[in-house]
Design a protein around this motif. Structure first.
Motif, PDB file in Angstrom:
ATOM      1  N   LEU A  62     105.043  -9.302  28.182  1.00 54.37           N
ATOM      2  CA  LEU A  62     106.220  -9.842  27.512  1.00 54.37           C
ATOM      3  C   LEU A  62     106.378  -9.243  26.119  1.00 54.37           C
ATOM      4  O   LEU A  62     107.472  -8.863  25.715  1.00 54.37           O
TER       5      LEU A  62
ATOM      6  N   THR B 114     114.826 -12.229  28.543  1.00 56.09           N
ATOM      7  CA  THR B 114     114.126 -11.365  29.481  1.00 56.09           C
ATOM      8  C   THR B 114     113.504 -12.183  30.602  1.00 56.09           C
ATOM      9  O   THR B 114     113.465 -13.412  30.524  1.00 56.09           O
ATOM     10  N   ASP B 115     112.999 -11.485  31.601  1.00 58.63           N
ATOM     11  CA  ASP B 115     112.239 -12.163  32.644  1.00 58.63           C
ATOM     12  C   ASP B 115     110.925 -12.643  32.045  1.00 58.63           C
ATOM     13  O   ASP B 115     110.355 -11.981  31.175  1.00 58.63           O
ATOM     14  N   ASN B 116     110.449 -13.781  32.506  1.00 56.55           N
ATOM     15  CA  ASN B 116     109.186 -14.308  32.017  1.00 56.55           C
ATOM     16  C   ASN B 116     108.042 -13.463  32.559  1.00 56.55           C
ATOM     17  O   ASN B 116     108.224 -12.692  33.497  1.00 56.55           O
ATOM     18  N   GLY B 117     106.881 -13.596  31.970  1.00 60.21           N
ATOM     19  CA  GLY B 117     105.730 -12.839  32.438  1.00 60.21           C
ATOM     20  C   GLY B 117     104.505 -13.145  31.600  1.00 60.21           C
ATOM     21  O   GLY B 117     104.518 -14.036  30.753  1.00 60.21           O
TER      22      GLY B 117
ATOM     23  N   THR C 249     120.021 -18.521  34.027  1.00 56.68           N
ATOM     24  CA  THR C 249     120.065 -17.129  34.492  1.00 56.68           C
ATOM     25  C   THR C 249     118.747 -16.708  35.146  1.00 56.68           C
ATOM     26  O   THR C 249     118.654 -15.607  35.685  1.00 56.68           O
ATOM     27  N   GLY C 250     117.718 -17.554  35.073  1.00 54.74           N
ATOM     28  CA  GLY C 250     116.411 -17.214  35.607  1.00 54.74           C
ATOM     29  C   GLY C 250     115.533 -16.501  34.604  1.00 54.74           C
ATOM     30  O   GLY C 250     114.387 -16.177  34.886  1.00 54.74           O
ATOM     31  N   ARG C 251     116.069 -16.237  33.426  1.00 50.90           N
ATOM     32  CA  ARG C 251     115.297 -15.560  32.384  1.00 50.90           C
ATOM     33  C   ARG C 251     114.860 -16.575  31.333  1.00 50.90           C
ATOM     34  O   ARG C 251     115.179 -17.758  31.442  1.00 50.90           O
ATOM     35  N   VAL C 252     114.127 -16.109  30.340  1.00 48.12           N
ATOM     36  CA  VAL C 252     113.694 -16.963  29.232  1.00 48.12           C
ATOM     37  C   VAL C 252     114.159 -16.335  27.922  1.00 48.12           C
ATOM     38  O   VAL C 252     114.431 -15.139  27.857  1.00 48.12           O
TER      39      VAL C 252
ATOM     40  N   VAL D 109     112.775 -21.868  31.510  1.00 46.96           N
ATOM     41  CA  VAL D 109     113.602 -20.940  32.287  1.00 46.96           C
ATOM     42  C   VAL D 109     115.064 -21.368  32.170  1.00 46.96           C
ATOM     43  O   VAL D 109     115.399 -22.538  32.352  1.00 46.96           O
TER      44      VAL D 109
ATOM     45  N   ARG E  87     108.168  -5.969  26.022  1.00 46.63           N
ATOM     46  CA  ARG E  87     109.564  -5.940  26.483  1.00 46.63           C
ATOM     47  C   ARG E  87     110.537  -6.568  25.499  1.00 46.63           C
ATOM     48  O   ARG E  87     111.724  -6.665  25.775  1.00 46.63           O
TER      49      ARG E  87
END
Length: 82
Positions: free
Chosen positions: A15, A7-10, A38-41, A35, A18
């Motif tokens: 988080l 997922t996207d980090n946050g 893909t830019g996600r974690v 990261v 999600r």
């Protein structure tokens, strides 16, 4: 199998909501990878994890690994009586 989410980090509270299996136990740590390309974690919830090692085996980026280790706990000796 639901203990890992890409997922996207946050922020942690966001988080947790999600994840594939929402991490409802705030006292249990989440493990978050760096990261990925893909830019996600990749996030792992230890409350749901069975420690089977599939995350490390299947991770396409090598962001996760499982290492066997031996933990030796130090213990106090006999008490001193004076």
């Amino acid at each position: 199998m639901d203990c890992i989410t890409f997922t996207d980090n946050g922020e942690e509270a966001d988080l947790r909501q999600r994840l594939s299996a929402p991490a409802l136990n705030p006292t249990q740590d989440l493990y978050v990878s760096d990261v990925l390309p893909t830019g996600r974690v990749m996030v792992k919830d230890e409350d749901v994890c069975l420690h089977c090692g599939l995350c490390a085996e299947r991770c396409p980026t090598g962001a996760w690994d499982m290492q066997k280790f031996l933990l030796e706990m130090a213990q106090a000796g006999e008490p001193c009586h004076q």
